[in-house]
Design a protein around this motif. Sequence first.
Motif, PDB file in Angstrom:
ATOM      1  N   SER A 152       0.844  -1.230  -0.071  1.00 22.69           N
ATOM      2  CA  SER A 152       0.109  -0.281  -0.093  1.00 22.69           C
ATOM      3  C   SER A 152       0.862   1.375   0.032  1.00 22.69           C
ATOM      4  CB  SER A 152      -0.854  -0.148   1.060  1.00 22.69           C
ATOM      5  OG  SER A 152      -1.833  -1.223   1.087  1.00 22.69           O
ATOM      6  N   VAL A 153       2.206   1.297   0.733  1.00 20.95           N
ATOM      7  CA  VAL A 153       2.891   2.324   0.583  1.00 20.95           C
ATOM      8  C   VAL A 153       3.153   3.032  -0.640  1.00 20.95           C
ATOM      9  CG1 VAL A 153       5.203   3.407   1.274  1.00 20.95           C
ATOM     10  CG2 VAL A 153       3.729   1.909   3.055  1.00 20.95           C
ATOM     11  N   PRO A 154       3.781   2.189  -1.725  1.00 20.97           N
ATOM     12  CA  PRO A 154       4.111   2.650  -2.913  1.00 20.97           C
ATOM     13  C   PRO A 154       2.843   3.113  -3.723  1.00 20.97           C
ATOM     14  CG  PRO A 154       5.172   0.326  -2.486  1.00 20.97           C
ATOM     15  CD  PRO A 154       4.240   0.659  -1.393  1.00 20.97           C
ATOM     16  N   VAL A 155       1.743   2.353  -3.705  1.00 22.30           N
ATOM     17  CA  VAL A 155       0.636   3.164  -4.053  1.00 22.30           C
ATOM     18  C   VAL A 155       0.247   4.499  -3.806  1.00 22.30           C
ATOM     19  CG1 VAL A 155      -1.932   2.694  -4.930  1.00 22.30           C
ATOM     20  CG2 VAL A 155      -0.272   0.775  -4.700  1.00 22.30           C
ATOM     21  N   ALA A 156       0.255   4.601  -2.470  1.00 21.25           N
ATOM     22  CA  ALA A 156      -0.151   5.770  -1.708  1.00 21.25           C
ATOM     23  C   ALA A 156       0.693   7.014  -2.062  1.00 21.25           C
ATOM     24  CB  ALA A 156      -0.221   5.324  -0.301  1.00 21.25           C
ATOM     25  N   TYR A 157       2.038   6.597  -2.101  1.00 21.74           N
ATOM     26  CA  TYR A 157       3.308   7.609  -2.417  1.00 21.74           C
ATOM     27  C   TYR A 157       2.927   8.105  -4.142  1.00 21.74           C
ATOM     28  CZ  TYR A 157       7.796   9.257  -3.787  1.00 21.74           C
ATOM     29  OH  TYR A 157       8.754  10.090  -4.399  1.00 21.74           O
ATOM     30  N   ALA A 158       2.370   7.180  -4.868  1.00 23.87           N
ATOM     31  CA  ALA A 158       2.347   7.692  -6.173  1.00 23.87           C
ATOM     32  C   ALA A 158       1.061   8.518  -6.262  1.00 23.87           C
ATOM     33  CB  ALA A 158       1.931   6.366  -7.159  1.00 23.87           C
ATOM     34  N   LEU A 159      -0.092   8.004  -5.589  1.00 19.63           N
ATOM     35  CA  LEU A 159      -1.203   8.917  -5.838  1.00 19.63           C
ATOM     36  C   LEU A 159      -0.917  10.309  -5.154  1.00 19.63           C
ATOM     37  CD1 LEU A 159      -3.939   6.234  -5.114  1.00 19.63           C
ATOM     38  CD2 LEU A 159      -3.373   7.173  -7.099  1.00 19.63           C
ATOM     39  N   ALA A 160      -0.059  10.376  -4.114  1.00 18.59           N
ATOM     40  CA  ALA A 160       0.008  11.536  -3.226  1.00 18.59           C
ATOM     41  C   ALA A 160       1.137  12.639  -4.067  1.00 18.59           C
ATOM     42  CB  ALA A 160       0.373  11.083  -1.934  1.00 18.59           C
ATOM     43  N   LYS A 161       2.288  11.823  -4.459  1.00 20.08           N
ATOM     44  CA  LYS A 161       3.144  12.894  -4.843  1.00 20.08           C
ATOM     45  C   LYS A 161       3.342  13.039  -6.659  1.00 20.08           C
ATOM     46  CE  LYS A 161       4.061  14.119  -0.649  1.00 20.08           C
ATOM     47  NZ  LYS A 161       3.695  15.527  -0.299  1.00 20.08           N
ATOM     48  N   PHE A 162       2.903  11.855  -7.156  1.00 23.81           N
ATOM     49  CA  PHE A 162       3.235  11.930  -8.597  1.00 23.81           C
ATOM     50  C   PHE A 162       1.984  12.783  -9.632  1.00 23.81           C
ATOM     51  CE2 PHE A 162       5.646   7.720  -8.955  1.00 23.81           C
ATOM     52  CZ  PHE A 162       6.760   8.218  -8.059  1.00 23.81           C
TER      53      PHE A 162
END
Length: 299
Positions: A110-120
């Motif tokens: 979940s962390v990589p997906v959340a990072y992509a949705l938040a910062k990309f």
Amino acid sequence: MTTTVLRAADVRTGSSGGPAVRAVRRKRVLHWIAVHSLAVAAALFFVLPFVFVFLTSVMSDGQAMSGELWPHAWHWENYAQVFRTPGFLDWWRNSLMYAVLGTALTVCSSVPVAYALAKFRFRGRRTAMLLVISTMMLPPQVVVVPMYLVWAQQFHLSGSLWPLIIPMAFGDAYSIFLLRQFLLTIPKEYLESARVDGCGELRTLLRIVVPMAKPGIAAVALFQFFYCWNDYFGPQIYAAQNPGAWTLSYGLETFKSAHMVNWNLTMAATLLVMAPVIVVFFFAQKAFVEGVTLTGVKG
């Protein structure tokens, strides 16, 4: 502000014990009693059921059925008898495996997906977020039949906990949403500095984002651990036909049926099932509260 009122009252009365000062102090005392009385009452409301379960668990069989609230003698051997119940240690091991593996897989995915949705910034980011949120609104009972057919007929994993553990390696909508909300609170300047220093996205995630997001990750991990540990519906669907794969939450129902008149043993087993969750939350409550508090700061 209260100190200012007291000083103003002192000036008006010319002393520290005038009627205005005494009235303000009396009001403060009454306010303290009212606030803490409500807090104590609320604490007792939540604590007394656990106290009742504990006291009943150390009673004898006869006293547990009598309705008395305080044990005549403390029968600590009730806990040992529960552990000697056939299968109880297997249920404990299965619950621990389910909770630990499920939590680790959920966090890591979940962390990589959340990072992509938040910062990309990419086309369709809002649509992807809406799809994640929409899956949270879908009751698991809707897909339980087709999912069971897939795991049982195609992968032949019925009678085990793997149909519950493996899907967690592909992320969890609720965890992704919470982590995304938390990652939005991390200033983008930190990420830009890491990129200037030559860090790629994966290294930035591991070296910068994850350490700064520890409270949010801890909150998500606790939520997932509690869910897996207390899950009854999933083990009932996939592991009911195999007693060796039962978890504590599902095995406790069988234990209660076998010891229907032994309320002391039933309460002892219930307390042993609840104990790990209470201990984990007790030691991680600070990170949990901080993570939940900061999750909704930025949208």
